[in-house]
Design a protein around this motif. Sequence first.
Motif, PDB file in Angstrom:
ATOM      1  N   GLN A  39       0.836  -1.204   0.000  1.00  0.00           N
ATOM      2  CA  GLN A  39       0.000   0.000   0.000  1.00  0.00           C
ATOM      3  C   GLN A  39       0.868   1.250   0.000  1.00  0.00           C
ATOM      4  O   GLN A  39       0.601   2.210  -0.728  1.00  0.00           O
ATOM      5  N   SER A  43       1.240   3.808  -3.274  1.00  0.00           N
ATOM      6  CA  SER A  43       0.635   5.135  -3.171  1.00  0.00           C
ATOM      7  C   SER A  43       1.667   6.240  -2.995  1.00  0.00           C
ATOM      8  O   SER A  43       1.437   7.382  -3.372  1.00  0.00           O
ATOM      9  N   ASP A  44       2.815   5.893  -2.389  1.00  0.00           N
ATOM     10  CA  ASP A  44       3.773   6.945  -2.041  1.00  0.00           C
ATOM     11  C   ASP A  44       5.008   6.974  -2.938  1.00  0.00           C
ATOM     12  O   ASP A  44       5.705   7.985  -3.004  1.00  0.00           O
ATOM     13  N   ALA A  49       3.621   2.816  -8.573  1.00  0.00           N
ATOM     14  CA  ALA A  49       2.198   3.118  -8.740  1.00  0.00           C
ATOM     15  C   ALA A  49       1.545   2.250  -9.797  1.00  0.00           C
ATOM     16  O   ALA A  49       0.376   1.878  -9.687  1.00  0.00           O
ATOM     17  N   LYS A  52       0.324  -1.934  -9.085  1.00  0.00           N
ATOM     18  CA  LYS A  52      -0.710  -2.306  -8.120  1.00  0.00           C
ATOM     19  C   LYS A  52      -1.205  -3.729  -8.302  1.00  0.00           C
ATOM     20  O   LYS A  52      -1.425  -4.459  -7.334  1.00  0.00           O
TER      21      LYS A  52
END
Lengths: 109, 156
Positions: A39, A43-44, A49, A52
Amino acid sequence: MELIVLVIKQAKFLDEILTGFVDIGIRGATVVGGRGMGQVLSSDVPIFASLKDMLPGLDFDTHMVFSVADREQVEKAMALVKEVCGDCDEDGIGVLFTLPVGRFMPIKG
Amino acid sequence: MRLAPFIQNAVIIAETDAPTRDVALRMMLRKLRALIPDLEVESVLKDILIREQESSTGIGKGIAIPHATVSEGLDSTVMAVATLKEPIDFNSVDRKKVSLIVMILSPEGMADGHLRMLARVARICSRDAILAEIMEAKDEDALREAFLAADEKCVG
């Protein structure tokens, strides 16, 4: 005595497992909310990204459960987690491990 | 916590035609009083209903687990199980009417055992396959056997 560390995704499993803990005589546990590595990365960290779909369990928040239990309760807790999650074939549901407890002191008000 | 010793001695009522929650609960308590002569039916019913006002013990899937601690007349935890011919309103979390009631009464000061039994019943009833077998039981013996079999299938 052992420290049970359970990392579990999906609240439906968490509720069943904690209910089972009461059933097998584990009288207390601390539950901490968290985020899994996948996660955070997806996301960071921009480079992840787009990955996923390759990282399991990203749709669920992570819960960490800590509890001190005796050996018999640990055995039952492990069987319980397998009973609750065992027939689920999804990846990345969680992990359970234990650590030996050096010293233990309950604090009573 | 194994239910078996409690189920063996539980009051079991199959397919009752009680029309409302309160009628069903009172009937179960009266049956329990046959085993526990000092049980104050109306007093315990009041305690159970106060608990129900806080939040319903109708946990969904047609199941309710009303419970109370009892200050007098009880030496150990007791259970009563009833299935209903026609499901009744229990203000359940999922709004579904209830067709299985599992009542648990414990003496004051036995909170640990009371909680463990609640957890055990909730676990057993949360498993659809096991619940289906319990719901299919048509008489007292079959209901008792279904609970004993369910207890065997759950870790603990």
